[in-house]
Design a protein around this motif. Structure first.
Motif, short mmCIF file in Angstrom:
data_model
loop_
_atom_site.label_atom_id
_atom_site.label_comp_id
_atom_site.label_asym_id
_atom_site.label_seq_id
_atom_site.Cartn_x
_atom_site.Cartn_y
_atom_site.Cartn_z
N ASN A 116 0.82 -1.21 0.00
CA ASN A 116 0.00 0.00 0.00
C ASN A 116 0.86 1.26 0.00
N VAL A 117 0.49 2.20 -0.85
CA VAL A 117 1.17 3.50 -0.90
C VAL A 117 0.54 4.42 0.15
N TRP A 118 1.36 4.88 1.09
CA TRP A 118 0.87 5.74 2.15
C TRP A 118 1.17 7.22 1.89
N LYS A 119 2.13 7.47 1.06
CA LYS A 119 2.49 8.87 0.81
C LYS A 119 3.12 8.97 -0.57
N ALA A 120 2.78 10.01 -1.32
CA ALA A 120 3.35 10.21 -2.65
C ALA A 120 3.32 11.71 -2.96
N THR A 121 4.06 12.47 -2.19
CA THR A 121 4.02 13.94 -2.32
C THR A 121 4.90 14.43 -3.46
N LEU A 122 4.46 15.52 -4.07
CA LEU A 122 5.22 16.14 -5.15
C LEU A 122 6.27 17.09 -4.58
N ASP A 123 7.36 17.24 -5.30
CA ASP A 123 8.36 18.24 -4.94
C ASP A 123 7.76 19.64 -5.15
N SER A 124 7.89 20.50 -4.17
CA SER A 124 7.24 21.82 -4.22
C SER A 124 7.72 22.66 -5.40
N SER A 125 9.01 22.65 -5.69
CA SER A 125 9.53 23.44 -6.81
C SER A 125 9.02 22.92 -8.13
N TRP A 126 9.05 21.59 -8.26
CA TRP A 126 8.58 20.98 -9.52
C TRP A 126 7.08 21.24 -9.69
N ALA A 127 6.31 21.10 -8.61
CA ALA A 127 4.87 21.33 -8.68
C ALA A 127 4.55 22.76 -9.06
N ARG A 129 6.43 24.88 -10.78
CA ARG A 129 6.81 25.13 -12.18
C ARG A 129 5.81 24.53 -13.15
N ASN A 130 5.16 23.45 -12.76
CA ASN A 130 4.27 22.73 -13.67
C ASN A 130 2.79 22.90 -13.36
N GLY A 131 2.48 23.81 -12.43
CA GLY A 131 1.09 24.13 -12.15
C GLY A 131 0.32 23.11 -11.35
N TYR A 132 1.01 22.36 -10.42
CA TYR A 132 0.34 21.38 -9.57
C TYR A 132 0.36 21.83 -8.12
N SER A 133 -0.51 21.25 -7.33
CA SER A 133 -0.59 21.55 -5.91
C SER A 133 0.08 20.44 -5.10
N THR A 134 0.83 20.82 -4.08
CA THR A 134 1.50 19.82 -3.24
C THR A 134 0.54 19.25 -2.18
N THR A 135 -0.63 19.83 -2.07
CA THR A 135 -1.59 19.33 -1.08
C THR A 135 -2.65 18.43 -1.69
N SER A 136 -3.10 18.73 -2.88
CA SER A 136 -4.18 17.94 -3.49
C SER A 136 -3.69 17.02 -4.60
#
Length: 349
Positions: A116-127, A129-136
């Protein structure tokens, strides 16, 4: 270490979401993290390496955390995490091992675990630059398998001995133990073992037996030709199968039986004569039971048979006969297809 292609897996595998990753989370395919987990784990040491790999070089994610949860309940085997800056990850290796010896779940460590994957957070800088949210938004973790079968590893030993009854195979089956109060390797009782012979390049089942309460086994097969042999122990729900080292058995030989340690003792009108019989079928002279032997007494210049016996479990011979007076005795083995007749030395009583 190279990781196999995940193209097919990525198309078919779905991310297993545990409670820590919301079901409504948006999975970002632009940040796909492939993780190769073996489908089975054989525990043969404390802190057994699991052998997880993942190609390094990705910087789009911050942390991925994965847990092994026992299906049906009973706890988790553990959790591992990956960060891009880890040296092992950069080399394609995930440093994760199983429990130490003394692990509390002595009876529950084996079984099928859901991954089971419990966490898969995005890198804040990468998110950013590419228009993603690190929370959702979350990285797309692609697992090579959704489960892993965990069992103890086993060992199977084998010794082959040529006897007049056939080829005797003996050995023991042991399994690893994580329990601190036990040796590292413990007996594996009531386990089926199968003797196999290499015939025309293929391993062929010849006979089966079950291990004793001490994990040992012994059985004899009717075989007289040269060949390669091995023994395979059957897998159980908590222990993997194990294959012994291959042993080469020479062809059976026909040699003269021997009788040694001949002694005679006369008491009153009776004499008791003893001895020990051995035969050699290809593994040296061994004490042999069930050998038909004649006891002969010398009468003048001739030898007369006065008793016929079969050797005991350790090749022992014993016969008590009438003794009208002092005379010489000897044992004569009755020859068979497995061994030729043999004559012992004499004893006088």
């Amino acid at each position: 270490m190279r990781l196999r292609s995940f193209a097919a897996v990525a198309a078919a595998a779905a991310l297993v979401l545990a409670p820590a990753v919301p079901a409504q989370a948006k999975i970002v395919s632009a940040c796909t993290v492939p993780i190769n987990v073996p489908t089975r784990l054989s525990i043969t040491e404390g802190r057994q390496p699991v052998g997880i790999t993942s190609p390094g070089g990705l910087t789009c994610f911050e942390t991925v955390m994965v847990e092994f949860d026992l299906i049906g309940g009973g706890g988790a085997l553990g959790m591992f995490s990956i960060q891009p800056e880890q040296l092992g990850y950069q080399k394609g290796v995930v440093d994760y091992a199983g429990p130490d010896r003394g692990f509390a779940w002595r009876n529950n460590v084996t079984g099928t675990y859901a991954i089971n994957v419990w966490k898969a957070t995005l890198d804040s800088s990468w998110a950013s630059r590419n228009g993603y949210s690190t929370t959702s938004d979350h990285a797309n973790v692609v697992l090579s398998t959704s489960t892993i079968d965990v069992r103890y590893g086993a060992r199977t030993s084998l010794t082959t001995t040529r006897t007049t009854a056939g080829l005797r195979l003996t050995g023991a089956v042991t399994r690893y133990s994580l329990y601190q109060g036990e040796p590292e390797w413990v007996a594996q009782p009531r386990t089926t073992v199968t003797a196999q012979k290499l015939v025309n390049g293929r391993w062929t089942n010849v006979a089966t037996a079950a291990t004793t309460s001490k994990g040992t086994y012994a059985f004899t097969v009717k075989d007289s030709t040269r060949g390669s042999w091995r023994v395979v122990s059957a897998a159980t729900p908590g222990v993997w199968s194990a294959t012994s080292t291959t042993r080469t058995a020479k062809s059976a030989t026909v040699t003269t039986a021997k009788v040694s340690a001949v002694k005679a003792n006369r008491k009153g009108s009776k004499a008791t004569v003893t001895g020990k019989v051995t035969t050699n079928a290809g593994s040296g002279h061994l004490a042999t039971s069930g050998v038909r032997v004649k006891l002969q007494a010398r009468s003048g210049k001739a030898w007369k048979t006065v008793a016929t016996v079969r050797s005991g479990s350790k090749g022992s011979l014993r016969a008590t006969v009438k003794a009208p007076g002092t005379r010489s005795y000897r044992w004569v083995v009755v020859g068979t297809k497995a061994y030729r007749s043999g004559i012992s030395g004499t004893a006088r009583a």
